[in-house]
Design a protein around this motif. Structure first.
Motif, mmCIF file in Angstrom:
data_model
loop_
_atom_site.group_PDB
_atom_site.id
_atom_site.type_symbol
_atom_site.label_atom_id
_atom_site.label_comp_id
_atom_site.label_asym_id
_atom_site.label_seq_id
_atom_site.Cartn_x
_atom_site.Cartn_y
_atom_site.Cartn_z
ATOM 1 N N VAL A 168 2.376 -0.732 4.508
ATOM 2 C CA VAL A 168 1.460 -1.835 4.823
ATOM 3 C C VAL A 168 2.213 -3.157 4.774
ATOM 4 O O VAL A 168 2.013 -4.045 5.610
ATOM 5 N N GLU A 169 3.123 -3.294 3.784
ATOM 6 C CA GLU A 169 3.906 -4.522 3.641
ATOM 7 C C GLU A 169 5.362 -4.321 4.017
ATOM 8 O O GLU A 169 5.948 -5.119 4.749
ATOM 9 N N THR A 170 5.972 -3.240 3.511
ATOM 10 C CA THR A 170 7.399 -3.031 3.729
ATOM 11 C C THR A 170 7.743 -1.570 3.461
ATOM 12 O O THR A 170 6.965 -0.847 2.834
ATOM 13 N N GLY A 171 8.891 -1.124 3.940
ATOM 14 C CA GLY A 171 9.330 0.243 3.682
ATOM 15 C C GLY A 171 8.312 1.277 4.120
ATOM 16 O O GLY A 171 7.594 1.096 5.104
ATOM 17 N N ASN A 172 8.235 2.362 3.376
ATOM 18 C CA ASN A 172 7.239 3.405 3.607
ATOM 19 C C ASN A 172 6.295 3.496 2.416
ATOM 20 O O ASN A 172 6.687 3.228 1.276
ATOM 21 N N ASP A 173 5.069 3.865 2.688
ATOM 22 C CA ASP A 173 4.102 4.164 1.630
ATOM 23 C C ASP A 173 3.980 5.678 1.492
ATOM 24 O O ASP A 173 4.167 6.422 2.462
ATOM 25 N N ALA A 174 3.648 6.148 0.287
ATOM 26 C CA ALA A 174 3.198 7.528 0.141
ATOM 27 C C ALA A 174 1.846 7.651 0.835
ATOM 28 O O ALA A 174 1.017 6.737 0.757
ATOM 29 N N THR A 175 1.618 8.771 1.524
ATOM 30 C CA THR A 175 0.454 8.862 2.411
ATOM 31 C C THR A 175 -0.223 10.214 2.293
ATOM 32 O O THR A 175 0.439 11.245 2.114
ATOM 33 N N VAL A 176 -1.545 10.190 2.422
ATOM 34 C CA VAL A 176 -2.370 11.397 2.366
ATOM 35 C C VAL A 176 -3.144 11.526 3.669
ATOM 36 O O VAL A 176 -3.707 10.547 4.173
ATOM 37 N N TRP A 177 -3.173 12.743 4.222
ATOM 38 C CA TRP A 177 -4.022 13.080 5.366
ATOM 39 C C TRP A 177 -5.107 14.030 4.873
ATOM 40 O O TRP A 177 -4.820 15.010 4.178
ATOM 41 N N LEU A 178 -6.362 13.753 5.237
ATOM 42 C CA LEU A 178 -7.482 14.613 4.875
ATOM 43 C C LEU A 178 -8.154 15.146 6.130
ATOM 44 O O LEU A 178 -8.160 14.480 7.171
ATOM 45 N N PRO A 179 -8.755 16.334 6.028
ATOM 46 C CA PRO A 179 -9.379 16.922 7.224
ATOM 47 C C PRO A 179 -10.749 16.329 7.503
ATOM 48 O O PRO A 179 -11.485 15.932 6.599
ATOM 49 N N THR A 193 -3.156 0.447 -3.388
ATOM 50 C CA THR A 193 -3.129 1.568 -4.325
ATOM 51 C C THR A 193 -1.708 1.708 -4.861
ATOM 52 O O THR A 193 -0.771 1.053 -4.385
ATOM 53 N N ALA A 194 -1.534 2.598 -5.834
ATOM 54 C CA ALA A 194 -0.203 2.844 -6.397
ATOM 55 C C ALA A 194 0.732 3.507 -5.395
ATOM 56 O O ALA A 194 1.947 3.581 -5.629
ATOM 57 N N LEU A 195 0.193 3.966 -4.253
ATOM 58 C CA LEU A 195 1.017 4.609 -3.224
ATOM 59 C C LEU A 195 1.712 3.595 -2.322
ATOM 60 O O LEU A 195 2.575 3.970 -1.516
ATOM 61 N N GLN A 196 1.359 2.318 -2.420
ATOM 62 C CA GLN A 196 1.869 1.298 -1.516
ATOM 63 C C GLN A 196 3.194 0.730 -2.007
ATOM 64 O O GLN A 196 3.378 0.449 -3.195
ATOM 65 N N SER A 197 4.127 0.539 -1.079
ATOM 66 C CA SER A 197 5.378 -0.175 -1.366
ATOM 67 C C SER A 197 5.146 -1.681 -1.284
ATOM 68 O O SER A 197 4.302 -2.148 -0.508
ATOM 69 N N THR A 198 5.907 -2.429 -2.072
ATOM 70 C CA THR A 198 5.844 -3.885 -2.060
ATOM 71 C C THR A 198 7.260 -4.430 -1.934
ATOM 72 O O THR A 198 8.233 -3.691 -2.088
ATOM 73 N N PRO A 199 7.413 -5.711 -1.676
ATOM 74 C CA PRO A 199 8.760 -6.272 -1.570
ATOM 75 C C PRO A 199 9.607 -6.097 -2.837
ATOM 76 O O PRO A 199 10.839 -6.133 -2.764
ATOM 77 N N SER A 200 8.979 -5.871 -3.970
ATOM 78 C CA SER A 200 9.734 -5.708 -5.218
ATOM 79 C C SER A 200 9.758 -4.271 -5.727
ATOM 80 O O SER A 200 10.438 -3.971 -6.712
ATOM 81 N N LYS A 213 -7.859 19.274 -9.965
ATOM 82 C CA LYS A 213 -8.435 18.630 -8.784
ATOM 83 C C LYS A 213 -7.635 17.414 -8.346
ATOM 84 O O LYS A 213 -8.006 16.721 -7.399
ATOM 85 N N SER A 214 -6.513 17.145 -9.045
ATOM 86 C CA SER A 214 -5.669 15.990 -8.730
ATOM 87 C C SER A 214 -4.559 16.362 -7.759
ATOM 88 O O SER A 214 -4.114 17.512 -7.706
ATOM 89 N N VAL A 215 -4.101 15.375 -7.006
ATOM 90 C CA VAL A 215 -2.920 15.496 -6.160
ATOM 91 C C VAL A 215 -1.755 14.810 -6.869
ATOM 92 O O VAL A 215 -1.929 13.761 -7.490
ATOM 93 N N VAL A 216 -0.581 15.426 -6.791
ATOM 94 C CA VAL A 216 0.598 14.898 -7.478
ATOM 95 C C VAL A 216 1.747 14.746 -6.485
ATOM 96 O O VAL A 216 2.105 15.707 -5.790
ATOM 97 N N PHE A 217 2.286 13.547 -6.371
ATOM 98 C CA PHE A 217 3.534 13.285 -5.657
ATOM 99 C C PHE A 217 4.657 13.157 -6.690
ATOM 100 O O PHE A 217 4.440 12.572 -7.767
ATOM 101 N N VAL A 218 5.861 13.641 -6.367
ATOM 102 C CA VAL A 218 7.026 13.351 -7.201
ATOM 103 C C VAL A 218 8.130 12.807 -6.307
ATOM 104 O O VAL A 218 8.218 13.129 -5.131
ATOM 105 N N GLY A 219 8.969 11.964 -6.885
ATOM 106 C CA GLY A 219 10.063 11.343 -6.143
ATOM 107 C C GLY A 219 10.727 10.283 -6.984
ATOM 108 O O GLY A 219 11.062 10.520 -8.150
ATOM 109 N N SER A 220 10.874 9.098 -6.419
ATOM 110 C CA SER A 220 11.471 7.994 -7.170
ATOM 111 C C SER A 220 10.910 6.679 -6.659
ATOM 112 O O SER A 220 10.394 6.589 -5.545
ATOM 113 N N GLN A 221 11.008 5.678 -7.498
ATOM 114 C CA GLN A 221 10.695 4.313 -7.096
ATOM 115 C C GLN A 221 11.979 3.495 -7.197
ATOM 116 O O GLN A 221 12.848 3.756 -8.028
ATOM 117 N N VAL A 222 12.086 2.524 -6.326
ATOM 118 C CA VAL A 222 13.243 1.627 -6.344
ATOM 119 C C VAL A 222 12.750 0.225 -6.645
ATOM 120 O O VAL A 222 11.956 -0.343 -5.882
#
Length: 373
Positions: A168-179, A193-200, A213-222
């Motif tokens: 939405v602002e920069t880079g890539n956001d984590a994203t969910v597709w629902l049916p 949301t916490a899935l959004q990237s920001t300039p910092s 019932k939760s969805v879990v992403f794993v990876g890293s933040q910079v």
């Protein structure tokens, strides 16, 4: 005099040797046996004593395959009707979700002028077979397209596809597709949301699963700050499907870390690396995380593939490929062992364990099986 000097030297050597601690014998190698599934295995998904095996069938106008292995019996899952998307015939399974009845699968094939991955989504059941659900180009493609990596079904039956998209602002956001119904998939906004990237703070997920019932992403933040760039292993977890996202930075991240894969049941066991070495974390249902101590110092780099950790009771098993050899790392707290493998070699791409303690592994282009002791 010379005899006296020699005797003293011999006594010194004997004393030094007697002070050395005897090294424990190396644990025996893990013996694996081949499982013939007729084609090249590319993806695994276990549920109870059942194992779904995604197959790659090379050849023109040949759909990917799917086999259910249950108590040693292999049953092909129907792929019907004939896929409607051209890339469905070239699809390779990236992820398969299975809750004992319903199926959700994500396939991909390189294509187009830039050889980008063309995604296909498939739904169905073991009894009724898999049906490809063609999407308009802009669902998964276009100028802002990111990556897709996981298909998931939560304990409440919620289905989702997980990946990334232009921020939405920069880079890539984590994203969910629902049916929407059976056929259409909608990409949801990650804004505010916490899935959004920001300039910092740049969000970088690479794998997804579910915890209840939760969805879990794993990876890293910079984290980006003047003269500072810090990459830290991180987890993003929803309260319910796509609602109430929180970000959890995994502890003891070192100078550079990444969470690669995870297996979740009552809690989550997450594997990745810290400063180029294997690292394993545990994330509780309460959102508190700890890095497990004593994990063997096995090199893991940016491009290394780590299959999801195997959790069997209190035992954690992480399979790692090092120098074309398969190593089995086993522990339950601060005590760990490393075993060589007899049989499999090459790149390790996936692993799973069934309820009867059988472990399945894709190494190279072969499916292997062993039983946990």
């Amino acid at each position: 005099m010379r005899r006296l000097v020699a005797a003293i030297a011999l006594m010194a050597v004997l004393a030094a040797c007697s002070g050395e601690k005897k090294q424990p014998p190396a644990p025996p190698a893990v013996a694996w046996s081949k499982v013939d599934v007729g084609s090249e295995p590319v993806a695994l998904r276990a549920y109870g004593d059942q194992l779904l095996i995604g197959l790659r069938n090379r050849g023109a106008k040949v759909v990917p395959g799917l086999v259910l292995l249950d108590q040693g019996k292999q049953t092909p899952i129907a792929i019907k009707p004939n896929p409607a998307s051209p890339y469905a015939y070239e699809a390779v399974w990236y992820s398969i979700a299975y809750d004992g009845k319903h199926l959700l699968a994500l396939g991909g094939a390189s294509g187009g002028a830039h050889s980008n991955t063309r995604w296909t989504v498939w739904t169905g059941s073991v009894a009724g077979g898999l049906i490809e659900r063609p999407q308009v180009f802009w669902t998964f493609g276009g100028q802002d397209a990111g990556d897709l990596f996981s298909a998931v079904i939560t304990s409440s039956g919620g289905r989702a596809l997980l990946g990334s998209w232009g921020g939405v602002e920069t880079g890539n956001d984590a994203t969910v597709w629902l049916p929407q119904g059976d056929a259409k998939w909608n990409r949801l906004s990650s804004a505010k949301t916490a899935l959004q990237s920001t300039p910092s703070l740049l969000v970088g997920p690479g794998f997804g699963t579910t915890l209840g019932k939760s969805v879990v992403f794993v990876g890293s933040q910079v984290r980006l700050a003047p003269n500072v760039v810090a990459q830290e292993a991180a987890v993003w977890r929803s309260a319910d499907l796509n609602q109430g996202w929180t970000r959890i930075v995994l502890p003891d991240p070192g100078n550079r870390s990444q969470a690669n894969t995870a297996t979740c049941s009552k809690d989550c066991v997450i594997s990745g690396y810290v400063d180029g070495k294997l690292a394993i974390w545990r994330l509780g249902a309460d959102g508190k995380a700890q890095r497990l101590q004593g994990v063997p110092s096995i090199p893991v780099g940016d491009k290394d593939k780590l299959p999801p950790p195997i959790v069997d009771g209190d035992k954690i098993v992480q399979i790692v490929a090092q120098d074309n050899k398969v190593k089995v790392v086993t522990g339950n707290g601060g005590s760990w062992t490393v075993q060589e493998s007899s049989g499999p070699q090459g790149l390790v791409t996936d692993a799973a364990v069934t309820q009867d303690h059988k472990v399945y592994l894709i190494a190279g282009t072969t499916l292997w099986e062993t039983t946990l002791s």
